[in-house]
Design an enzyme around this catalytic site. Sequence first.
Site, mmCIF file in Angstrom:
data_model
loop_
_atom_site.group_PDB
_atom_site.id
_atom_site.type_symbol
_atom_site.label_atom_id
_atom_site.label_comp_id
_atom_site.label_asym_id
_atom_site.label_seq_id
_atom_site.Cartn_x
_atom_site.Cartn_y
_atom_site.Cartn_z
ATOM 1 N N GLU A 128 -18.244 24.407 72.895
ATOM 2 C CA GLU A 128 -16.916 24.899 73.326
ATOM 3 C C GLU A 128 -16.877 25.367 74.775
ATOM 4 O OE1 GLU A 128 -15.694 27.772 70.391
ATOM 5 O OE2 GLU A 128 -15.992 26.379 68.730
ATOM 6 N N ASN A 177 -20.621 19.952 71.607
ATOM 7 C CA ASN A 177 -19.753 20.168 70.440
ATOM 8 C C ASN A 177 -18.496 20.938 70.853
ATOM 9 O OD1 ASN A 177 -19.491 20.093 67.460
ATOM 10 N ND2 ASN A 177 -19.696 22.329 67.563
ATOM 11 N N HIS A 189 -11.241 20.753 63.124
ATOM 12 C CA HIS A 189 -10.492 21.796 62.405
ATOM 13 C C HIS A 189 -9.019 21.389 62.492
ATOM 14 C CE1 HIS A 189 -13.955 24.391 61.978
ATOM 15 N NE2 HIS A 189 -14.174 24.364 63.270
ATOM 16 N N GLU A 244 -17.384 20.048 61.924
ATOM 17 C CA GLU A 244 -16.907 21.283 61.280
ATOM 18 C C GLU A 244 -15.605 21.027 60.530
ATOM 19 O OE1 GLU A 244 -16.747 24.571 64.067
ATOM 20 O OE2 GLU A 244 -18.615 23.982 65.027
ATOM 21 N N ASP A 248 -12.435 20.813 58.445
ATOM 22 C CA ASP A 248 -11.599 21.474 57.433
ATOM 23 C C ASP A 248 -10.148 21.176 57.785
ATOM 24 O OD1 ASP A 248 -11.258 23.290 59.585
ATOM 25 O OD2 ASP A 248 -12.456 24.852 58.645
#
Length: 388
Positions: free
Chosen positions: A165, A208, A245, A273, A275
Amino acid sequence: MNPLKRLGRRRASVLGLLATAALLTPGTATGAPDADRAGTLGAQAAQSGRYFGTAVAAGRLGDGTYAGILDREFNSVTAENEMKWDTTEPSRGSFNFGPGDQIAGRAQARGQRLRGHTLVWHSQLPGWVSSIRDANTLRGVMNNHITTVMNRYKGRIHSWDVVNEAFADGGSGQHRPSVFQNLLGDGFIEQAFRTARSADPGAKLCYNDYNIEDWNAAKTQGVHRMVRDFKARGVPIDCVGLQAHFGTGGPPASFQTTLSNFAALGVDVQITELDIAQASPNAYANTVRACMNVARCTGITVWGIRDSDSWRASENPLLFDRGGNKKPAYNAVLTTLGGTPATTRNAPTATRNALAATSGNPAAPRSAVNAESNLFTRANNVSFPSVA
Ligand code: G3I
């Protein structure tokens, strides 16, 4: 008339078509014999050489339901918090590998692969690091952290999120402010990757980030420019992690394009990650399908097991409900990977074959896969005759 449209109208014709499709494609529509179809996420992903992983929290490993699903379904594990800087080096030079080791050791004992998350991140960073004011000190501290943590897990981590990030949200396409950026400048990412390569040459080194799934976003373009530059100059980078996400709609329309465009630079891509708010089966299927359609998309990690384990629990974004039961999104994912959900495993072979044709054929041309996904969506609403 398009047979797929006709299919949506009458249940009887659905079953007829499914059977016809099965007759046209003996064995299975994925080209794999029945015996090669797996009934769990990890085993099915492995059929195409991919992994299917989850984030794991050390504090939940004593929960039998949690651990049972983890070991049944997943063949890759990411420590949700336990390998982050605030846990691994809470004070300078004093390392704590207890929680990380617990997750790593358990995964290794069960043959699950490990993703490393994460070495350099502005968040979950102890105060002693963020209060450093001298570039040389910070460079030494960063390099020592990377080297020490990577040495601890050397040879056991398939991919490390070396930097996490680092890019800003919004339209700048530039790095975000952080102690690393502010003291070391743009070069801190390159420095981190060079140090990481020396520490564990066997690990894949990933950048990432979140909100880099839409090809049209400035942030995506900024990360793409960086990776292109690294590859051109020989800076060691092997993979890009797209966190994924997502909101209720799932991935942006350009998601597969984004995966392909990163892969075209000569790096692997991983969904790291995943979701999705409210876990729509279609949104999950679209995400997984994009990965299946890109040869260098090597694996998918969901960010937790049950909804109650999620950092965004109120949005019910995962594949298992609070009781540990499979949600509809689970079946959509398994089918898109080419597998056969348990609910259809007892159905007649012809029905199963045709249903599996709906979204899981990684070798199919893109247009065919799109058509198949429509078929799956509709067929998913059909109740199958039970078989003794
Ligand atoms: O460990 C303490 C505990 O001692 C304390 O009692 C408790 C009280 O709130 O907090 C515990 O720490 C929490 C930690 O998770 C472990 O549960 C932190 O408050 C909480 O902020 C932390 O949240 C994590 C978050 O990263 C922090 O940024 C989430 O679990 C984790 O899922 C999330 O993961 C991040 C990825 O690393 C990077 N990408 C985004 C993703 C979601 O935010």
